[in-house]
Write a protein that holds these residues in place. Structure first.
Motif, short mmCIF file in Angstrom:
data_model
loop_
_atom_site.label_atom_id
_atom_site.label_comp_id
_atom_site.label_asym_id
_atom_site.label_seq_id
_atom_site.Cartn_x
_atom_site.Cartn_y
_atom_site.Cartn_z
N THR A 94 0.62 -1.28 -0.03
CA THR A 94 0.20 0.15 -0.11
C THR A 94 0.73 1.24 0.01
N GLN A 95 2.03 1.20 0.77
CA GLN A 95 2.81 2.54 0.77
C GLN A 95 3.49 2.70 -0.33
N ILE A 96 3.95 1.57 -1.27
CA ILE A 96 4.51 1.88 -2.70
C ILE A 96 3.58 2.02 -3.80
N GLU A 97 2.36 1.57 -3.55
CA GLU A 97 1.55 1.67 -4.80
C GLU A 97 1.54 2.97 -5.19
N GLY A 98 1.42 3.02 -6.60
CA GLY A 98 1.27 4.30 -7.39
C GLY A 98 2.65 5.05 -7.64
N GLN A 99 3.59 4.70 -7.13
CA GLN A 99 4.86 5.35 -7.02
C GLN A 99 5.60 4.86 -8.21
N PRO A 100 6.64 5.59 -9.09
CA PRO A 100 7.44 5.19 -9.98
C PRO A 100 8.34 3.97 -9.50
N GLY A 101 8.68 2.97 -10.11
CA GLY A 101 9.61 1.86 -9.76
C GLY A 101 8.64 0.79 -8.61
N ALA A 102 7.50 1.12 -8.54
CA ALA A 102 6.82 0.01 -7.52
C ALA A 102 6.87 -1.48 -7.97
N ALA A 103 6.90 -1.53 -9.22
CA ALA A 103 6.92 -3.02 -10.08
C ALA A 103 8.58 -3.65 -9.52
N MET A 104 9.46 -2.62 -9.55
CA MET A 104 10.80 -3.12 -9.36
C MET A 104 10.95 -3.42 -7.85
N ALA A 105 10.28 -2.65 -7.00
CA ALA A 105 10.31 -2.90 -5.49
C ALA A 105 9.52 -4.29 -5.31
N ALA A 106 8.60 -4.58 -5.83
CA ALA A 106 7.84 -5.80 -5.70
C ALA A 106 8.76 -6.98 -6.09
N LEU A 107 9.20 -6.91 -7.39
CA LEU A 107 10.05 -7.98 -8.10
C LEU A 107 11.32 -8.20 -7.18
N GLY A 108 11.87 -7.32 -6.52
CA GLY A 108 13.07 -7.61 -5.60
C GLY A 108 12.71 -8.25 -4.55
N THR A 109 11.48 -8.70 -4.22
CA THR A 109 11.45 -9.64 -3.11
C THR A 109 11.37 -11.05 -3.75
N ILE A 110 11.60 -11.34 -4.88
CA ILE A 110 11.91 -12.68 -5.38
C ILE A 110 13.26 -13.11 -4.99
#
Length: 240
Positions: A94-110
């Motif tokens: 929720t905190q990073i949603e809508g921010q540029p680069g949010a996809a990379m932040a999520a993919l970094g959890t892999i």
């Protein structure tokens, strides 16, 4: 022979010890971050503890042995930690949603099986839509940020550019977003991890080398330059 004068060198001061962060410090930090995004977390955790303790008492009374209470007591600690982990994950997205680069932040959890570029491989300078690239045994995955229509065009252009140097390697296109046909941010890591492996580890290494040689999608824009206000040098174009 004359003795050399001068004071003896002072012993070097020992560097201060770095205080180790204990697990409960990290747990408290996670709780505080979650509470900022989810104020209901405190009563939820207390309620979880109460339910586990009540269940332990009921089972002990029904069986006539308080050994059950002792055996179930650790779950009064484990259960709220599991609940906190789930709510913390939701709060983080929720905190990073809508921010540029949010996809990379999520993919970094892999943690295993995939490697992703830290910088986007394609950028739309006007809309700021992004495309990130990952390489794994399932092939290549291109993940976009932006509305479905624009993201589809940006993804297709990057797919064609990538296919020129890795002919025959599977290229998966994923749109991150809340629109039709897109993958929500919190489901993005799971979507990538579920892709079926088709390459060997040696082939993954070869693909990574080729993509590294591919370079960026376009020359980087110098810092301080507004891409919306840049104009071509007309005199330079005429050779003056």
């Amino acid at each position: 022979m004359a003795r050399q004068s001068g004071a003896a060198p002072e012993p070097t001061a020992k560097a201060p010890k770095v205080k180790k962060r204990r697990w409960y410090h990290q747990l408290w930090q996670v709780f505080q971050m979650t509470r900022r995004q989810d104020p209901a977390i405190t009563p939820i955790l207390l309620g979880t503890i109460a339910v586990v303790l009540l269940l332990a008492v009921v089972i002990s009374l029904l069986t006539g042995s308080w050994l059950w209470f002792v055996a179930l007591l650790p779950f009064a600690v484990l259960a709220p930690m599991v609940v906190l982990a789930r709510r913390a994950e939701t709060a983080a997205y929720t905190q990073i949603e809508g921010q540029p680069g949010a996809a990379m932040a999520a993919l970094g959890t892999i943690r295993r099986g995939w490697s992703f570029t830290q910088e986007p491989v394609a950028v739309d300078p006007r809309s700021q839509d992004l495309v990130f690239r990952g390489v794994g045994r399932a092939g290549i995955v291109l993940v976009s940020e932006g509305p479905a229509g624009r993201a589809a065009r940006l993804l297709e252009a990057e797919r064609k550019r990538t296919a020129r140097v890795v002919n025959g390697v599977p290229i998966h296109l994923v749109q991150m977003g809340d629109g039709e046909g897109q993958v929500p941010l919190r489901k993005l890591p799971r979507t990538v991890q579920k892709m079926r492996p088709t390459l060997t580890k040696q082939e993954v290494g070869e693909v990574t080398k080729r993509l590294t040689a591919l370079g960026a999608a376009r020359p980087p824009i110098p810092k301080g330059v507004d891409p919306y206000r840049t104009r071509p040098d007309r005199k330079g174009a005429r050779g003056r």
